[in-house]
Design an enzyme around this catalytic site. Structure first.
Site, PDB file in Angstrom:
ATOM      1  N   SER A  23      -6.425   6.064  -8.523  1.00  0.00           N
ATOM      2  CA  SER A  23      -6.835   4.719  -8.019  1.00  0.00           C
ATOM      3  C   SER A  23      -6.554   4.749  -6.599  1.00  0.00           C
ATOM      4  O   SER A  23      -6.035   6.290  -5.574  1.00  0.00           O
ATOM      5  CB  SER A  23      -6.031   3.829  -8.591  1.00  0.00           C
ATOM      6  OG  SER A  23      -6.441   2.979  -8.208  1.00  0.00           O
ATOM      7  N   TYR A  47     -15.547   2.565  -1.004  1.00  0.00           N
ATOM      8  CA  TYR A  47     -14.719   3.328  -2.044  1.00  0.00           C
ATOM      9  C   TYR A  47     -14.097   2.344  -2.330  1.00  0.00           C
ATOM     10  O   TYR A  47     -12.854   2.390  -4.064  1.00  0.00           O
ATOM     11  CB  TYR A  47     -13.188   3.461  -1.181  1.00  0.00           C
ATOM     12  CG  TYR A  47     -12.373   4.403  -1.623  1.00  0.00           C
ATOM     13  CD1 TYR A  47     -12.652   5.894  -1.718  1.00  0.00           C
ATOM     14  CD2 TYR A  47     -11.405   4.307  -1.151  1.00  0.00           C
ATOM     15  CE1 TYR A  47     -12.294   6.434  -1.822  1.00  0.00           C
ATOM     16  CE2 TYR A  47     -10.318   4.605  -1.817  1.00  0.00           C
ATOM     17  CZ  TYR A  47     -10.431   6.230  -2.022  1.00  0.00           C
ATOM     18  OH  TYR A  47      -9.793   6.831  -2.335  1.00  0.00           O
ATOM     19  N   LYS A  76     -13.439   2.054  -6.851  1.00  0.00           N
ATOM     20  CA  LYS A  76     -11.716   2.422  -7.331  1.00  0.00           C
ATOM     21  C   LYS A  76     -11.079   1.319  -7.755  1.00  0.00           C
ATOM     22  O   LYS A  76     -10.783   1.901  -8.986  1.00  0.00           O
ATOM     23  CB  LYS A  76     -10.883   2.415  -6.454  1.00  0.00           C
ATOM     24  CG  LYS A  76     -11.002   4.236  -5.911  1.00  0.00           C
ATOM     25  CD  LYS A  76     -10.781   5.176  -6.585  1.00  0.00           C
ATOM     26  CE  LYS A  76     -10.672   6.564  -6.210  1.00  0.00           C
ATOM     27  NZ  LYS A  76     -10.733   7.795  -6.517  1.00  0.00           N
ATOM     28  N   THR A 119      -4.187  13.595   3.959  1.00  0.00           N
ATOM     29  CA  THR A 119      -5.459  14.244   3.656  1.00  0.00           C
ATOM     30  C   THR A 119      -6.317  14.067   4.871  1.00  0.00           C
ATOM     31  O   THR A 119      -6.443  13.320   5.168  1.00  0.00           O
ATOM     32  CB  THR A 119      -5.909  13.332   2.054  1.00  0.00           C
ATOM     33  OG1 THR A 119      -6.214  12.074   2.449  1.00  0.00           O
ATOM     34  CG2 THR A 119      -4.974  13.187   1.318  1.00  0.00           C
TER      35      THR A 119
END
Length: 123
Positions: free
Chosen positions: A26, A40, A44, A73
């Protein structure tokens, strides 16, 4: 959201037989509104709902939505081009919280890594 749903549906007979666990990755974008993150966040949020319904419909299967939190990330860097995101934690820092979720098998639901981290650790 559709691919995880389809895969879970295919795996349900095995998950039921083994008392298996489904974990969906999640995001805080599932519960918070961020400008430019609509698609997005909606995906989710829908995935969180799929996991919640699975938890109700399949009592033999543990179902969790796991929110690892803000991390350093490549995807996050692409979302903030030109910004320094080196202050965000490395993804490996959430592994202890993820393993705790799997080891302790709490009630089905949505869990944030920061809520599962052992005392004295940061995620």
């Amino acid at each position: 959201m559709l691919a995880p749903l389809a895969l879970t549906q295919l795996a349900l007979p095995l998950l039921r037989a083994a008392g298996g666990t489904v974990v969906a990755l999640s995001s805080d974008a599932a519960v918070e509104a961020y400008e430019g993150w609509g698609g997005y966040g909606a995906a989710k949020a829908a995935l969180d709902q799929v996991v919640a319904v699975l938890g109700v419909e399949e009592p033999a299967v543990r179902a969790y939505a796991f929110d690892p939190g803000d991390m350093r990330t490549a995807m996050h860097q692409r979302a903030f081009p030109g910004e320094d995101i080196s202050d965000r934690p490395d993804p490996s820092t959430v592994v202890p919280a993820f393993l705790r979720l799997l080891d302790e098998r709490p009630a089905r639901g949505r869990y944030r890594a920061s809520d599962l981290a052992p005392a004295g650790t940061a995620t």
